[in-house]
Write an enzyme that holds these catalytic residues in place. Structure first.
Site, PDB file in Angstrom:
ATOM      1  N   ALA A  10     -21.140  74.490  15.880  1.00 59.36           N
ATOM      2  CA  ALA A  10     -22.309  74.964  15.111  1.00 59.36           C
ATOM      3  C   ALA A  10     -21.849  75.738  13.884  1.00 59.36           C
ATOM      4  O   ALA A  10     -22.306  76.835  13.595  1.00 59.36           O
ATOM      5  CB  ALA A  10     -23.221  75.819  16.002  1.00 59.36           C
ATOM      6  N   GLY A  11     -20.869  75.139  13.181  1.00 63.39           N
ATOM      7  CA  GLY A  11     -20.496  75.671  11.869  1.00 63.39           C
ATOM      8  C   GLY A  11     -21.451  75.070  10.839  1.00 63.39           C
ATOM      9  O   GLY A  11     -22.524  74.566  11.190  1.00 63.39           O
ATOM     10  N   TYR A  12     -21.045  75.086   9.583  1.00 67.22           N
ATOM     11  CA  TYR A  12     -21.929  74.582   8.517  1.00 67.22           C
ATOM     12  C   TYR A  12     -22.330  73.123   8.769  1.00 67.22           C
ATOM     13  O   TYR A  12     -23.501  72.770   8.667  1.00 67.22           O
ATOM     14  CB  TYR A  12     -21.234  74.679   7.157  1.00 67.22           C
ATOM     15  N   ALA A  13     -21.362  72.277   9.103  1.00 65.99           N
ATOM     16  CA  ALA A  13     -21.644  70.840   9.240  1.00 65.99           C
ATOM     17  C   ALA A  13     -22.481  70.555  10.486  1.00 65.99           C
ATOM     18  O   ALA A  13     -23.511  69.871  10.415  1.00 65.99           O
ATOM     19  CB  ALA A  13     -20.326  70.053   9.294  1.00 65.99           C
ATOM     20  N   ASN A  36     -21.366  75.163  21.071  1.00 64.73           N
ATOM     21  CA  ASN A  36     -20.547  76.058  20.233  1.00 64.73           C
ATOM     22  C   ASN A  36     -19.893  77.110  21.107  1.00 64.73           C
ATOM     23  O   ASN A  36     -20.500  77.568  22.071  1.00 64.73           O
ATOM     24  CB  ASN A  36     -21.425  76.741  19.176  1.00 64.73           C
ATOM     25  N   LYS A  37     -18.675  77.524  20.738  1.00 63.23           N
ATOM     26  CA  LYS A  37     -17.973  78.456  21.634  1.00 63.23           C
ATOM     27  C   LYS A  37     -18.499  79.886  21.532  1.00 63.23           C
ATOM     28  O   LYS A  37     -18.260  80.692  22.419  1.00 63.23           O
ATOM     29  CB  LYS A  37     -16.463  78.386  21.448  1.00 63.23           C
ATOM     30  N   VAL A  80     -15.207  73.291  23.610  1.00 63.80           N
ATOM     31  CA  VAL A  80     -14.912  71.853  23.740  1.00 63.80           C
ATOM     32  C   VAL A  80     -13.432  71.696  24.039  1.00 63.80           C
ATOM     33  O   VAL A  80     -12.581  72.137  23.264  1.00 63.80           O
ATOM     34  CB  VAL A  80     -15.271  71.115  22.431  1.00 63.80           C
ATOM     35  N   GLU A 167      -9.759  85.357  -2.500  1.00 62.20           N
ATOM     36  CA  GLU A 167     -10.976  86.107  -2.140  1.00 62.20           C
ATOM     37  C   GLU A 167     -10.610  87.319  -1.275  1.00 62.20           C
ATOM     38  O   GLU A 167     -11.205  88.382  -1.404  1.00 62.20           O
ATOM     39  CB  GLU A 167     -11.966  85.182  -1.424  1.00 62.20           C
ATOM     40  N   ASP A 295     -14.807  70.096   8.114  1.00 65.59           N
ATOM     41  CA  ASP A 295     -13.356  70.210   7.922  1.00 65.59           C
ATOM     42  C   ASP A 295     -12.573  69.326   8.889  1.00 65.59           C
ATOM     43  O   ASP A 295     -11.360  69.145   8.720  1.00 65.59           O
ATOM     44  CB  ASP A 295     -12.892  71.661   8.148  1.00 65.59           C
TER      45      ASP A 295
HETATM   46  P1  NAD Z   1      -5.454  76.097   0.346  1.00 67.80           P
HETATM   47  O1  NAD Z   1      -4.708  75.002   0.978  1.00 67.80           O
HETATM   48  O2  NAD Z   1      -6.427  75.788  -0.715  1.00 67.80           O
HETATM   49  O3  NAD Z   1      -4.429  77.178  -0.265  1.00 67.80           O
HETATM   50  C1  NAD Z   1      -3.269  77.575   0.420  1.00 67.80           C
HETATM   51  C2  NAD Z   1      -2.266  78.119  -0.565  1.00 67.80           C
HETATM   52  O4  NAD Z   1      -1.129  78.528   0.164  1.00 67.80           O
HETATM   53  C3  NAD Z   1      -1.809  77.071  -1.583  1.00 67.80           C
HETATM   54  O5  NAD Z   1      -1.947  77.617  -2.862  1.00 67.80           O
HETATM   55  C4  NAD Z   1      -0.360  76.823  -1.196  1.00 67.80           C
HETATM   56  O6  NAD Z   1       0.449  76.533  -2.301  1.00 67.80           O
HETATM   57  C5  NAD Z   1       0.029  78.145  -0.552  1.00 67.80           C
HETATM   58  N1  NAD Z   1       1.153  78.003   0.367  1.00 67.80           N
HETATM   59  C6  NAD Z   1       1.386  76.998   1.255  1.00 67.80           C
HETATM   60  N2  NAD Z   1       2.556  77.218   1.892  1.00 67.80           N
HETATM   61  C7  NAD Z   1       3.061  78.375   1.422  1.00 67.80           C
HETATM   62  C8  NAD Z   1       4.225  79.133   1.706  1.00 67.80           C
HETATM   63  N3  NAD Z   1       5.133  78.751   2.610  1.00 67.80           N
HETATM   64  N4  NAD Z   1       4.407  80.307   1.054  1.00 67.80           N
HETATM   65  C9  NAD Z   1       3.498  80.736   0.145  1.00 67.80           C
HETATM   66  N5  NAD Z   1       2.396  80.049  -0.175  1.00 67.80           N
HETATM   67  C10 NAD Z   1       2.171  78.896   0.461  1.00 67.80           C
HETATM   68  O7  NAD Z   1      -6.131  76.910   1.569  1.00 67.80           O
HETATM   69  P2  NAD Z   1      -7.394  77.890   1.551  1.00 67.80           P
HETATM   70  O8  NAD Z   1      -7.306  78.875   0.436  1.00 67.80           O
HETATM   71  O9  NAD Z   1      -7.538  78.389   2.931  1.00 67.80           O
HETATM   72  O10 NAD Z   1      -8.588  76.918   1.234  1.00 67.80           O
HETATM   73  C11 NAD Z   1      -8.844  75.788   2.082  1.00 67.80           C
HETATM   74  C12 NAD Z   1      -9.974  75.006   1.460  1.00 67.80           C
HETATM   75  O11 NAD Z   1     -11.180  75.746   1.550  1.00 67.80           O
HETATM   76  C13 NAD Z   1      -9.752  74.682   0.002  1.00 67.80           C
HETATM   77  O12 NAD Z   1     -10.211  73.394  -0.256  1.00 67.80           O
HETATM   78  C14 NAD Z   1     -10.576  75.685  -0.719  1.00 67.80           C
HETATM   79  O13 NAD Z   1     -11.034  75.225  -1.964  1.00 67.80           O
HETATM   80  C15 NAD Z   1     -11.715  75.897   0.265  1.00 67.80           C
HETATM   81  N6  NAD Z   1     -12.260  77.258   0.105  1.00 67.80           N
HETATM   82  C16 NAD Z   1     -13.253  77.409  -0.805  1.00 67.80           C
HETATM   83  C17 NAD Z   1     -13.778  78.653  -1.001  1.00 67.80           C
HETATM   84  C18 NAD Z   1     -14.889  78.822  -2.010  1.00 67.80           C
HETATM   85  O14 NAD Z   1     -15.424  77.809  -2.479  1.00 67.80           O
HETATM   86  N7  NAD Z   1     -15.219  80.034  -2.409  1.00 67.80           N
HETATM   87  C19 NAD Z   1     -13.259  79.767  -0.316  1.00 67.80           C
HETATM   88  C20 NAD Z   1     -12.216  79.570   0.593  1.00 67.80           C
HETATM   89  C21 NAD Z   1     -11.712  78.300   0.789  1.00 67.80           C
END
Ligand code: NAD
Length: 388
Positions: A10-13, A36-37, A80, A167, A295
């Site tokens: 029961a996340g966004y999707a 959902n857990k 699950v 963020e 996801d």
């Molecule tokens: P991500 O995969 O986008 O970013 C992970 C970062 O970690 C990358 O920049 C990568 O280069 C770095 N990294 C990987 N291995 C590393 C290492 N060994 N040492 C140092 N750095 C390393 O992951 P995320 O930020 O969790 O985001 C996942 C998805 O969720 C993305 O598609 C993102 O756009 C989305 N997201 C969107 C929002 C938003 O729209 N506001 C917010 C959070 C996440």
């Protein structure tokens, strides 16, 4: 007889899929079971807020029963464990559920890339419980610093400068000076380090927006260690590829996501990071009775790039799966999944954000922050949620 539809997650999707299916169907046509857990829906796009202490958990937790009200969706709080697609049966922590149609929306797991010690000695931020652990740990570090005076207690490392990492450091940059004042510790003793393997933070994002984000965060004390992968973590130490070692009691890992194990174990066709491949109607390849969304799945855009695992796309997948499940039952035309991309906004703490709105418009600062906030309220209105 009514068809039995089981929605896992029961996340966004999953939540949106169940709600949409509820709208499209009658109780004579379907029985909808949502598993959902936790008994609450989590706004996981906001986890950085309770993790830093900027907001309370309740601000991002919504009771699933309060959303479902008297709709014809039965909620089962359980975990699950396994999916048997041949027997059309799901094993939960406390029993089994059979289905006619299945929607899998189990989200993602953290990707640790096999880096030694990373899983064992770092915090992750994928649930309210994990965000809580981070907040409590940070508070403890301040308390301990007062008596122990060790720099590593106030050195906070975030691994990964994707949207999640950025963020989070934004929230920490705004919140930690407040915590320092509360504990009578000089704010100058606090260090926030963001370590990123790629040559720049927010890899792949527009350069001007990245520059704004970097300058905004640096002005609030964040130090970026860029082009520098984390290669090992052990208690109290983060090792970088350069050979440098950061002494810290706090390593928070936001370095990437991968598909969930239950989908891999079920034998669905997956890509190397464990996300399920799906057809144009969001069905698991070769399984016309199973939809895999959010996801947990992998979909390529017409340009050949995978759609990012965002809430925006997950909710649209939920809608599409509901429409196509209904079309399957009714033997009517199905709809190809064609998401409307509204842009992407990353917050940089309490006051700033950067974002792309649509394909061309960009926004920075307070306005972008307000747009991001507005999108959260649009979503809450969509699911009919009343925040506690
Ligand atoms: P991500 O995969 O986008 O970013 C992970 C970062 O970690 C990358 O920049 C990568 O280069 C770095 N990294 C990987 N291995 C590393 C290492 N060994 N040492 C140092 N750095 C390393 O992951 P995320 O930020 O969790 O985001 C996942 C998805 O969720 C993305 O598609 C993102 O756009 C989305 N997201 C969107 C929002 C938003 O729209 N506001 C917010 C959070 C996440």
């Amino acid at each position: 007889m009514a068809k039995k539809v089981v929605v896992l997650g029961a996340g966004y999707a999953g939540l949106v899929a169940a709600l949409e299916l509820n709208k499209l169907t009658t109780a004579q046509e379907v029985e909808i079971i949502l598993v959902n857990k936790h008994e609450y829906h989590q706004l996981i796009t906001q986890l950085h807020e309770p993790a830093s202490g900027a907001k309370k958990d309740e601000d991002i937790m919504i009771s699933i029963n309060s959303i479902l009200g008297n709709k014809k969706i039965k909620f089962v709080k359980d975990t699950v464990e396994a999916i048997d697609k041949e027997a059309k049966e799901v094993t939960l922590g406390h029993g089994k559920l059979s289905y006619d149609y299945l929607i899998v929306a189990l989200g993602s797991d953290t990707e640790f890339f096999g880096i030694p010690g990373l899983k064992e000695y770092s915090f992750t931020m994928k649930s309210v419980n994990q965000a809580n652990r981070i907040r409590e740990h940070i508070e403890t570090c301040f308390v301990r610093y007062k008596s122990e005076k060790k720099d590593n207690l106030l050195t906070f490392v975030v691994g990964g400068a994707g949207f999640s990492g950025i963020e989070l450091v934004g929230e920490l940059a705004d919140k930690l000076p407040e915590l320092a004042a509360k504990h009578g510790v000089p704010a100058s003793a606090v260090k926030i380090l963001n370590v990123e393997a790629a040559p720049m933070i927010l890899p792949g994002f527009d350069e001007d927006l990245v520059k704004f984000a970097k300058e905004s965060l640096e002005a609030r004390g964040v130090k970026f260690v860029i082009g520098c992968p984390v290669v090992q973590v052990e208690p109290g130490k983060v090792h970088l590829k350069t050979g440098d070692v950061i002494e810290t009691e706090t390593m928070i890992w936001t370095g990437g996501v991968r598909g969930v194990q239950q989908v891999i174990d079920a034998g669905f066709e997956t890509e190397p990071r464990g996300r399920a491949k799906v057809d144009e109607y969001m069905r698991a390849i070769g399984h016309e009775d199973v939809w895999i969304i959010g996801d947990s799945c992998f979909v390529l855009s017409p340009e050949g790039r995978p759609y990012p695992p965002t809430a925006q796309i997950a909710t649209q997948m939920g809608e599409n799966a509901a429409v196509n499940l209904y079309a399957t039952m009714k033997h009517i035309k199905k709809e190809e999944f064609k998401p409307v991309l509204l842009g992407a906004i990353a917050s940089l703490g309490r006051k700033h954000a950067i974002g792309k709105l649509g394909s061309k418009m960009k926004s920075t600062g307070w306005l972008a922050y307000r747009v991001k906030d507005a999108s959260k309220y649009r979503y809450l209105a969509k699911i009919g949620a009343l925040l506690k």
